[in-house]
Enzyme design. Structure first.
Site, mmCIF file in Angstrom:
data_model
loop_
_atom_site.group_PDB
_atom_site.id
_atom_site.type_symbol
_atom_site.label_atom_id
_atom_site.label_comp_id
_atom_site.label_asym_id
_atom_site.label_seq_id
_atom_site.Cartn_x
_atom_site.Cartn_y
_atom_site.Cartn_z
ATOM 1 N N GLY A 314 0.659 -1.166 0.055
ATOM 2 C CA GLY A 314 -0.203 -0.240 0.103
ATOM 3 C C GLY A 314 0.947 1.218 0.068
ATOM 4 O O GLY A 314 0.293 2.398 0.114
ATOM 5 N N ASP A 328 6.059 13.696 -6.930
ATOM 6 C CA ASP A 328 5.491 14.002 -5.656
ATOM 7 C C ASP A 328 6.498 14.664 -4.852
ATOM 8 O O ASP A 328 6.368 15.599 -4.116
ATOM 9 C CB ASP A 328 5.045 12.462 -4.969
ATOM 10 N N LYS A 332 6.932 18.706 -3.393
ATOM 11 C CA LYS A 332 7.492 18.853 -1.777
ATOM 12 C C LYS A 332 8.539 19.832 -1.913
ATOM 13 O O LYS A 332 8.858 20.414 -1.056
ATOM 14 C CB LYS A 332 7.550 17.657 -1.155
#
Ligand SMILES: NC(=O)C1=CN([C@@H]2O[C@H](COP(=O)(O)OP(=O)(O)OC[C@H]3O[C@@H](n4cnc5c(N)ncnc54)[C@H](O)[C@@H]3O)[C@@H](O)[C@H]2O)C=CC1
Ligand SMILES: N[C@@H](CC=O)C(=O)O
Length: 561
Positions: A314, A328, A332
């Site tokens: 997950g 991603d 950031k």
């Protein structure tokens, strides 16, 4: 003050009466005495009247948290234009909520009384009632469901820490009937996200993506709500617009969860480092890619095998693009650089390279060089004769095995901040997952709620420095270059000359000799000192053209030396 005023009024009346009934006092002294007494009385009366004015504006009534939004309209209708004196708070009781004509009681509280209201340790019987703040949650996925669970399970703690009871009034989901976490009460679910965004004091956005998250957040600000989000993609793309909307609405905008999950790195950069000059930030800010590289490093898995393991656990989503291709981490990095350098940095300002092309051989070579391969986010300030600005990038890099970032394993994140006065600071912890991320979201909720109760506000956008974003070739880094060269006198000298020609200094050289299909070759591994990427690339081109160099096997950035 009021008693003194009453006494003085009596004395004055007495003096005037005495002067009036005593003809011998009809003199210059008598009249002067009377006028002086009248003057002192006038001054004191003005002071008393000033203190009797209602102390704060209707908007402050609302922000004090002692009234609800329903009561605010009543305040505004029944006494808008009240004078702005913040040391006092008020509590309004309405006989019929929402109807200004039915204000039953306006109680003025001193600041001390307001603080007592927020005291968590007061005995239950004596504890004054806390105001209630309405909280709306957009999205009930991995993070949203945990935020809701913790808000419900630990309601008393949140009330004590923030000074207000936090009442979840609605949770916006796409499908109310979809199976979901039992911790989220069904009666709170709604598919009307717009209503949740516009009918609450605090709105928590956890649906992710750009739209409709952006529109919903703007609507929340327009309705006067404080907004909390973990949406790094949205902030990297539309940060300035969101900051401006928060400022216009005079409410809070918080996003601790957007960078490195549970690690309080946004707070650290925005508030703890406000008294210092940050020079660089180096971080592992994506848990999924760190997990994949760590599995490749410790278990010898291929990229595909490690990605499949990350998906099974997950960590990585069915479509792992944003993580694996570095997007991603780039969002950031943009947020980190904006905060660290007080400059607007968006997604397009970040140079990005992901980890898709990393092979098991790359990992073995890294180990042979005494390094680990990590996906790093780098935000760097350059201020020298050649360049003045900032470089923001995300790419795989070799990190020496004894560097703190090399021992960040699994899905963990770590951020290393360097500042002029503070020196090096290291932040480490869980960068993803429902409960760790909920922890960061909830810290923002408590801060925003406390501001609504006690006043104060979140820091606004700071972009005053407005530093130029440097082109990639001006980024400073070190290279590790691996070459196959003829194992003969003068080869190393020729290679060293190429670096010298491009003004690149060599830090270390390692050589292993071997025989490759009849040729005596040496595998030479060179690590440079820091130099601008443009010069390093030019040196590598020079090496390819050098006749003693059979092959440039690899070039890799090195950080953290
Ligand atoms: N999962 C993590 O570890 C972390 C997540 N974040 C951020 O937190 C946010 C939420 O992430 P997750 O909970 O992981 O995502 P998720 O995909 O598990 O949950 C999002 C939920 O929002 C719902 N949703 C989407 N559009 C909607 C709409 N228009 N109306 C109502 N509901 C809608 C989806 O059905 C889903 O249930 C994202 O911005 C993410 O980047 C930040 C740090 C870590
Ligand atoms: N996908 C991210 C989690 C959210 O920020 C990660 O793997 O770190």
């Amino acid at each position: 003050m009021l008693v003194l005023w009453a006494l003085l009024t009596c004395v004055l009346v007495g003096v005037l009466l005495m002067v009036a009934i005593t003809p011998s006092l009809y003199t210059v002294i008598g009249v002067a005495l009377s006028l002086s007494a009248l003057g002192v009385w006038g001054l004191l009366s003005a002071r008393v009247l000033h203190n009797l004015r209602l102390p704060i504006s209707a908007r402050d009534f609302y922000r004090s948290g002692h009234v609800t939004s329903t009561d605010l309209s009543a305040c505004a209708g029944g006494g808008g234009g009240l004078s702005p004196r913040p040391p006092m708070l008020c509590r309004v009781t309405l006989a019929h909520p929402g109807e200004p004509a039915h204000i039953r009681e306006v109680v003025l509280l001193s600041q001390q009384a307001a603080q007592e209201t927020a005291q968590p340790t007061a005995p239950a019987a004596a504890r004054p009632q806390r105001p209630t703040l309405r909280v709306g949650v957009l999205g009930s996925g991995t993070v949203g469901s945990q935020v809701i669970r913790l808000l419900l399970e630990q309601a008393d703690d949140f009330a004590a820490r923030s000074g207000a009871r936090l009442e979840i009034t609605g949770v916006a989901v796409r499908d109310v009937d979809a199976p979901r976490d039992e911790a989220v009460p069904r009666e709170l679910l709604t598919d009307d996200a717009q209503a949740v965004a516009t009918s609450n004091d605090i709105v928590i956005e956890l649906i992710g993506g750009i739209e409709p998250a952006r529109t919903l957040i703007l609507a929340a600000f327009a309705s006067g709500a404080s907004v909390i989000t973990g949406n790094k993609a949205l902030i990297a793309a539309h940060g300035p617009e969101l900051y401006a909307a928060a400022a216009e609405a005079n409410t809070d905008f918080y996003y601790e969860a957007a960078v490195a999950g549970a690690i309080p790195v946004v707070y650290a950069l925005r508030e703890s480092m406000a008294g210092d000059r940050v020079t660089s930030v180096l971080g592992i800010v994506n848990g999924t890619t760190n997990y994949i590289l760590d599995e490749m490093s410790t278990k010898g898995l291929s990229f595909e095998e490690a990605l499949a393991a990350a998906q099974e656990l997950g960590y990585a989503e069915a479509d792992p693009t944003a993580d694996v291709d570095g997007l991603d981490a780039a969002a950031k990095a943009a947020i980190i650089a904006s905060l660290a350098f007080h400059t607007r940095v968006g997604m397009n300002d970040v140079e990005v390279e992901g980890i898709r092309s990393i092979t098991a051989d790359d990992i073995r070579e890294a180990h042979a060089s005494g390094c680990e391969l990590k996906l790093l986010a780098v935000a760097q300030r350059r201020e020298d004769e050649q360049a003045n600005g900032i470089s923001v990038r995300v790419h795989p890099a070799l990190v020496p095995a004894d560097h703190p970032l090399a021992s960040v394993h699994g899905g963990f994140n770590a951020v290393l901040v360097e500042a002029e006065a503070a020196g090096r600071l290291m932040f480490y912890g869980q960068g993803a997952g429902g409960t760790p991320t909920a922890s960061a979201v909830l810290s923002d909720v408590v801060a925003a709620a406390a501001h609504r109760v006690n006043g104060g506000q979140a820091p606004r956008e700071s972009s005053y420095a407005d530093l130029p974003i440097l082109p990639p070739e001006l980024a400073l880094t070190r290279y590790q270059v691996q070459l196959r060269v003829a194992d003969a006198p003068g080869s190393l000298a020729a290679v060293a000359q190429v670096f010298a020609d491009h003004d690149v200094s060599i830090n270390s050289v390692r050589q292993a000799s071997y025989v490759d299909v009849g040729d005596e070759l040496a595998l030479v591994t060179i690590v440079t000192h820091a130099a601008p990427v443009g010069r390093l690339e030019a040196a590598v081109e020079g090496l390819r053209a050098q006749e003693r160099v059979a092959e440039v096997v690899s070039t890799r950035r090195v950080e953290g030396l």
